[in-house]
Enzyme design. Sequence first.
Site, short mmCIF file in Angstrom:
data_model
loop_
_atom_site.label_atom_id
_atom_site.label_comp_id
_atom_site.label_asym_id
_atom_site.label_seq_id
_atom_site.Cartn_x
_atom_site.Cartn_y
_atom_site.Cartn_z
N LYS A 53 23.97 18.41 -0.14
CA LYS A 53 23.41 19.57 -0.83
C LYS A 53 21.92 19.67 -0.60
O LYS A 53 21.24 18.66 -0.73
CB LYS A 53 23.69 19.37 -2.31
N ARG A 72 17.34 26.96 -11.12
CA ARG A 72 16.49 26.50 -12.23
C ARG A 72 16.22 27.63 -13.21
O ARG A 72 16.00 27.38 -14.40
CB ARG A 72 15.21 25.86 -11.68
N LYS A 106 21.39 14.47 -1.72
CA LYS A 106 20.81 15.63 -2.39
C LYS A 106 19.34 15.69 -2.04
O LYS A 106 18.56 14.79 -2.40
CB LYS A 106 21.01 15.52 -3.90
C1 PBG Z 1 20.47 19.42 -11.50
C2 PBG Z 1 21.06 20.26 -10.46
C3 PBG Z 1 20.39 21.17 -9.60
C4 PBG Z 1 21.38 21.81 -8.87
C5 PBG Z 1 22.60 21.28 -9.27
N1 PBG Z 1 22.39 20.31 -10.23
C6 PBG Z 1 18.99 21.55 -9.51
C7 PBG Z 1 17.93 20.61 -9.21
O1 PBG Z 1 18.14 19.48 -8.78
O2 PBG Z 1 16.81 21.02 -9.43
C8 PBG Z 1 21.12 22.90 -7.87
C9 PBG Z 1 22.23 23.85 -7.66
C10 PBG Z 1 21.86 25.13 -7.03
O3 PBG Z 1 20.70 25.36 -6.61
O4 PBG Z 1 22.74 25.98 -6.93
N2 PBG Z 1 20.21 18.12 -11.16
ZN ZN Z 2 18.77 17.13 -12.72
#
Ligand code: PBG
Ligand code: ZN
Length: 323
Positions: free
Chosen positions: A244, A201, A191
């Site tokens: 991701k 967000r 990630k």
């Molecule tokens: C939370 C999380 C995020 C996403 C999925 N779980 C956001 C982040 O890490 O700030 C992003 C998903 C998306 O952008 O569609 N940990």
């Molecule tokens: Zn988170």
Amino acid sequence: MKRFRRLRTTETMRKLVRETRVSAEELIYPIFVIDGENIKNPVASMPGVYQYSIDRMDEVLGKVTDSGISGVLIFGIPAEKDEVGSQAYHPDGITQRAIRYIKEKYPEMLVIADVCLCEYTSHGHCGLVHGCHILNDETLPLLSNMAVTLAQAGADIIAPSDMMDGRVGAIRAGLDDAGFTNVPIMAYSAKFASGYYGPFRDAAHSTPQFGDRRSYQMDPCNKKEALREIEDDLEEGADMYIVKPVLAYLDVVEAAAQRFDVPLAVYNVSGEYAMVKAAAQMGWIDEKRIVMENMIAMKRAGATIIITYHALDVAAWLKEISL
Ligand code: PBG
Ligand code: ZN
């Protein structure tokens, strides 16, 4: 002269020799569930995506069932947040209640539960905070508790997205101790700290209130490190893993798919969705064509599972095409 064009003459011929296909069963649709009643809030930066209260979820769950896609990924937005993200691991938290509702009414639907504190903490970080530091080891028991409450609510798959080191092992141990030896973990292993999460967000009310996530999410420059993260999560007990975002990281997807023999999920994130939607709304691109091309790209790179906000549209288009 080679005549490649012989196999490109008609759509039927092209379909016959296609190397890559997309089907509804491999898609997962993310859903935002918000505490409260009778709520269906549009997310401005994600046209077609809404925050639903539990009593309005049937609208979208019915579509998911009819579409033939395999399941949903649940993100809860609690009414109250605090320093330690208490609602994340409360047995009656919004996410736990939403999962209980879905599994009761739609037992066949796969429910994937995201495990992370950022939607539940007042500071918006994915772990406990001390000063301006995000604590690693102190966060692990909370994530493990959260996973157990989600499994108790009926979650079919646990998906930790926090990026704390050692969380997969901690969650696996917690699940096993609580008797959930059969609940798999789909770890967000690679990630990246990405600008593509912006619209999410807004949707999940999870913007960090200070700093950013670069001290725990991965540096976009690092592909070898991504492979080590994945390897480590698999050793700790992950059954599947996620890369991701996906479209700017297809090289990572391909390298990982060749190296590891477990299912690989890709997360086609909010910013990737927003860009396509915005250009389509302007009339600058053909949405269906671009989305299907992106889906094929993810599969061609090696994805087994695609998590995408386009899932319902893609499933509908696939039905049209196969008629
Ligand atoms: C939370 C999380 C995020 C996403 C999925 N779980 C956001 C982040 O890490 O700030 C992003 C998903 C998306 O952008 O569609 N940990
Ligand atoms: Zn988170």
